[in-house]
Design a protein around this motif. Structure first.
Motif, mmCIF file in Angstrom:
data_model
loop_
_atom_site.group_PDB
_atom_site.id
_atom_site.type_symbol
_atom_site.label_atom_id
_atom_site.label_comp_id
_atom_site.label_asym_id
_atom_site.label_seq_id
_atom_site.Cartn_x
_atom_site.Cartn_y
_atom_site.Cartn_z
ATOM 1 N N MET A 1 -2.085 -14.518 17.076
ATOM 2 C CA MET A 1 -1.782 -13.666 15.932
ATOM 3 C C MET A 1 -0.807 -12.552 16.346
ATOM 4 O O MET A 1 -0.914 -11.994 17.426
ATOM 5 N N TYR A 2 0.138 -12.274 15.467
ATOM 6 C CA TYR A 2 1.074 -11.178 15.733
ATOM 7 C C TYR A 2 0.407 -9.830 15.442
ATOM 8 O O TYR A 2 -0.495 -9.742 14.606
ATOM 9 N N LYS A 3 0.904 -8.790 16.135
ATOM 10 C CA LYS A 3 0.482 -7.428 15.815
ATOM 11 C C LYS A 3 1.740 -6.668 15.389
ATOM 12 O O LYS A 3 2.731 -6.646 16.137
ATOM 13 N N LEU A 4 1.707 -6.096 14.177
ATOM 14 C CA LEU A 4 2.887 -5.387 13.660
ATOM 15 C C LEU A 4 2.556 -3.919 13.438
ATOM 16 O O LEU A 4 1.656 -3.583 12.665
ATOM 17 N N TYR A 5 3.295 -3.049 14.117
ATOM 18 C CA TYR A 5 3.179 -1.612 13.876
ATOM 19 C C TYR A 5 4.095 -1.278 12.700
ATOM 20 O O TYR A 5 5.272 -1.659 12.707
ATOM 21 N N TYR A 6 3.535 -0.590 11.701
ATOM 22 C CA TYR A 6 4.301 -0.317 10.487
ATOM 23 C C TYR A 6 4.057 1.110 10.008
ATOM 24 O O TYR A 6 3.126 1.799 10.465
ATOM 25 N N SER A 7 4.917 1.506 9.072
ATOM 26 C CA SER A 7 4.720 2.759 8.354
ATOM 27 C C SER A 7 4.783 2.365 6.872
ATOM 28 O O SER A 7 5.676 1.592 6.479
ATOM 29 N N PRO A 8 3.863 2.850 6.038
ATOM 30 C CA PRO A 8 3.830 2.391 4.644
ATOM 31 C C PRO A 8 5.172 2.589 3.934
ATOM 32 O O PRO A 8 5.745 3.672 3.980
ATOM 33 N N GLY A 9 5.659 1.528 3.294
ATOM 34 C CA GLY A 9 6.903 1.582 2.516
ATOM 35 C C GLY A 9 8.169 1.547 3.356
ATOM 36 O O GLY A 9 9.269 1.520 2.810
ATOM 37 N N ALA A 10 8.039 1.544 4.673
ATOM 38 C CA ALA A 10 9.213 1.569 5.562
ATOM 39 C C ALA A 10 9.789 0.158 5.742
ATOM 40 O O ALA A 10 9.268 -0.827 5.206
ATOM 41 N N CYS A 11 10.868 0.095 6.537
ATOM 42 C CA CYS A 11 11.565 -1.176 6.741
ATOM 43 C C CYS A 11 10.672 -2.242 7.374
ATOM 44 O O CYS A 11 10.950 -3.443 7.271
ATOM 45 N N SER A 12 9.586 -1.808 8.023
ATOM 46 C CA SER A 12 8.641 -2.752 8.642
ATOM 47 C C SER A 12 8.004 -3.664 7.602
ATOM 48 O O SER A 12 7.486 -4.733 7.953
ATOM 49 N N ALA A 13 8.046 -3.289 6.314
ATOM 50 C CA ALA A 13 7.495 -4.169 5.275
ATOM 51 C C ALA A 13 8.253 -5.500 5.268
ATOM 52 O O ALA A 13 7.659 -6.563 5.039
ATOM 53 N N ALA A 14 9.570 -5.451 5.537
ATOM 54 C CA ALA A 14 10.361 -6.688 5.526
ATOM 55 C C ALA A 14 9.873 -7.646 6.620
ATOM 56 O O ALA A 14 9.811 -8.863 6.415
ATOM 57 N N THR A 15 9.502 -7.085 7.766
ATOM 58 C CA THR A 15 8.992 -7.934 8.865
ATOM 59 C C THR A 15 7.693 -8.612 8.426
ATOM 60 O O THR A 15 7.483 -9.802 8.675
ATOM 61 N N GLN A 16 6.835 -7.818 7.773
ATOM 62 C CA GLN A 16 5.554 -8.387 7.345
ATOM 63 C C GLN A 16 5.751 -9.478 6.281
ATOM 64 O O GLN A 16 5.094 -10.525 6.318
ATOM 65 N N ILE A 17 6.672 -9.227 5.335
ATOM 66 C CA ILE A 17 6.936 -10.229 4.285
ATOM 67 C C ILE A 17 7.423 -11.528 4.930
ATOM 68 O O ILE A 17 6.963 -12.617 4.594
ATOM 69 N N VAL A 18 8.345 -11.388 5.894
ATOM 70 C CA VAL A 18 8.880 -12.585 6.557
ATOM 71 C C VAL A 18 7.781 -13.300 7.336
ATOM 72 O O VAL A 18 7.665 -14.530 7.293
ATOM 73 N N LEU A 19 6.928 -12.553 8.024
ATOM 74 C CA LEU A 19 5.806 -13.188 8.738
ATOM 75 C C LEU A 19 4.955 -13.993 7.757
ATOM 76 O O LEU A 19 4.525 -15.117 8.062
ATOM 77 N N ARG A 20 4.705 -13.442 6.584
ATOM 78 C CA ARG A 20 3.904 -14.159 5.575
ATOM 79 C C ARG A 20 4.651 -15.390 5.074
ATOM 80 O O ARG A 20 4.057 -16.450 4.902
ATOM 81 N N GLU A 21 5.964 -15.264 4.859
ATOM 82 C CA GLU A 21 6.763 -16.429 4.441
ATOM 83 C C GLU A 21 6.715 -17.537 5.492
ATOM 84 O O GLU A 21 6.796 -18.716 5.170
ATOM 85 N N LEU A 22 6.590 -17.137 6.750
ATOM 86 C CA LEU A 22 6.555 -18.109 7.853
ATOM 87 C C LEU A 22 5.126 -18.601 8.115
ATOM 88 O O LEU A 22 4.890 -19.306 9.094
ATOM 89 N N ALA A 23 4.189 -18.185 7.244
ATOM 90 C CA ALA A 23 2.779 -18.587 7.339
ATOM 91 C C ALA A 23 2.147 -18.167 8.670
ATOM 92 O O ALA A 23 1.333 -18.906 9.245
ATOM 93 N N GLN A 24 2.522 -16.985 9.141
ATOM 94 C CA GLN A 24 1.973 -16.461 10.402
ATOM 95 C C GLN A 24 0.933 -15.395 10.124
ATOM 96 O O GLN A 24 1.124 -14.566 9.227
ATOM 97 N N GLU A 25 -0.147 -15.410 10.896
ATOM 98 C CA GLU A 25 -1.167 -14.366 10.745
ATOM 99 C C GLU A 25 -0.690 -13.094 11.420
ATOM 100 O O GLU A 25 -0.048 -13.139 12.477
ATOM 101 N N VAL A 26 -1.017 -11.968 10.795
ATOM 102 C CA VAL A 26 -0.548 -10.697 11.353
ATOM 103 C C VAL A 26 -1.607 -9.616 11.181
ATOM 104 O O VAL A 26 -2.244 -9.508 10.136
#
Ligand SMILES: N[C@@H](CCC(=O)N[C@@H](CS)C(=O)NCC(=O)O)C(=O)O
Length: 202
Positions: A1-26
């Protein structure tokens, strides 16, 4: 499983969306809940991604790592289309993101309200020119990637949400608005927004 450090509403949301599109757990971690985030990423910026024993930083590099690792319609295989997809990712990360970044910087560092507004307007004009570039690119297609969203469409959609924090007119064309609305309707986008809200109130 990936671990993603994020800040709410920040650019890190795009990484999370892509991880979900790639069917990866995060597993997502709000950096505001950490005292020592700079020991993980000395720059202190999100996204920061842990993949096994490796920690990756810089949004565009993380995006390309994920897209190269997990085959998907987000990243075409044809050489020319792939080069175009990389160019669009870099435009989003290195051109549009810093243009919005100036709005945040100016608001924090210029105290004279009149001067701040004048400079914010100038910064907004350059953002509007960039959205016009996107509008022109979308003249003959629904998404930068063609018929379906690409990583760059997702990144730009996340950034487009930042304009509302400032007293400026951000002008986004009709085709671009359609693209942004379509990305915001994607289940991966909706789940990301919900996941960020849930994780941040813990
Ligand atoms: N060049 C970095 C910049 C990322 C960036 O600016 N992230 C912002 C959020 S959108 C951030 O973490 N800002 C907090 C900070 O830099 O302290 C990248 O592309 O990953």
């Amino acid at each position: 499983m990936y671990k993603l450090y994020y800040s709410p509403g920040a650019c890190s949301a795009a990484t999370q969306i892509v991880l979900r599109e790639l069917a990866q757990e995060v597993n997502i971690i709000d950096v505001h809940q950490l005292d020592d985030f700079k020991t993980i990423n000395p720059v202190g910026a999100v996204p920061t991604l842990v993949d096994g024993d490796n920690t990756f930083v810089e949004g565009a590099a993380i995006m390309l790592h994920l897209l190269n690792k997990h085959k998907s319609p987000l990243f075409p295989e044809n050489e020319n289309s792939r080069q175009q997809a990389i160019e669009n990712i870099m435009f989003a990360n290195a051109t549009m993101h810093p243009a919005y970044g100036r709005l945040f910087f100016l608001t924090q560092h210029i105290s004279d309200e009149k001067v701040q507004q004048e400079i914010l307007n100038t910064a907004a004009e350059s953002i509007n020119q960039l959205w016009q570039v996107i509008e022109n690119k979308l003249a003959d297609k629904s998404f930068l990637g063609g018929d379906s969203p690409s990583a760059a469409d997702i990144m730009l959609t996340v950034y487009s949400r930042w304009g509302r924090y400032f007293s400026v007119d951000i002008i986004i064309g009709e085709k671009t608005s359609k693209m942004l609305n379509a990305v915001q309707a994607m289940p991966s986008y909706i789940k990301t927004v919900q996941a960020e809200q849930t994780a941040s109130v813990k």
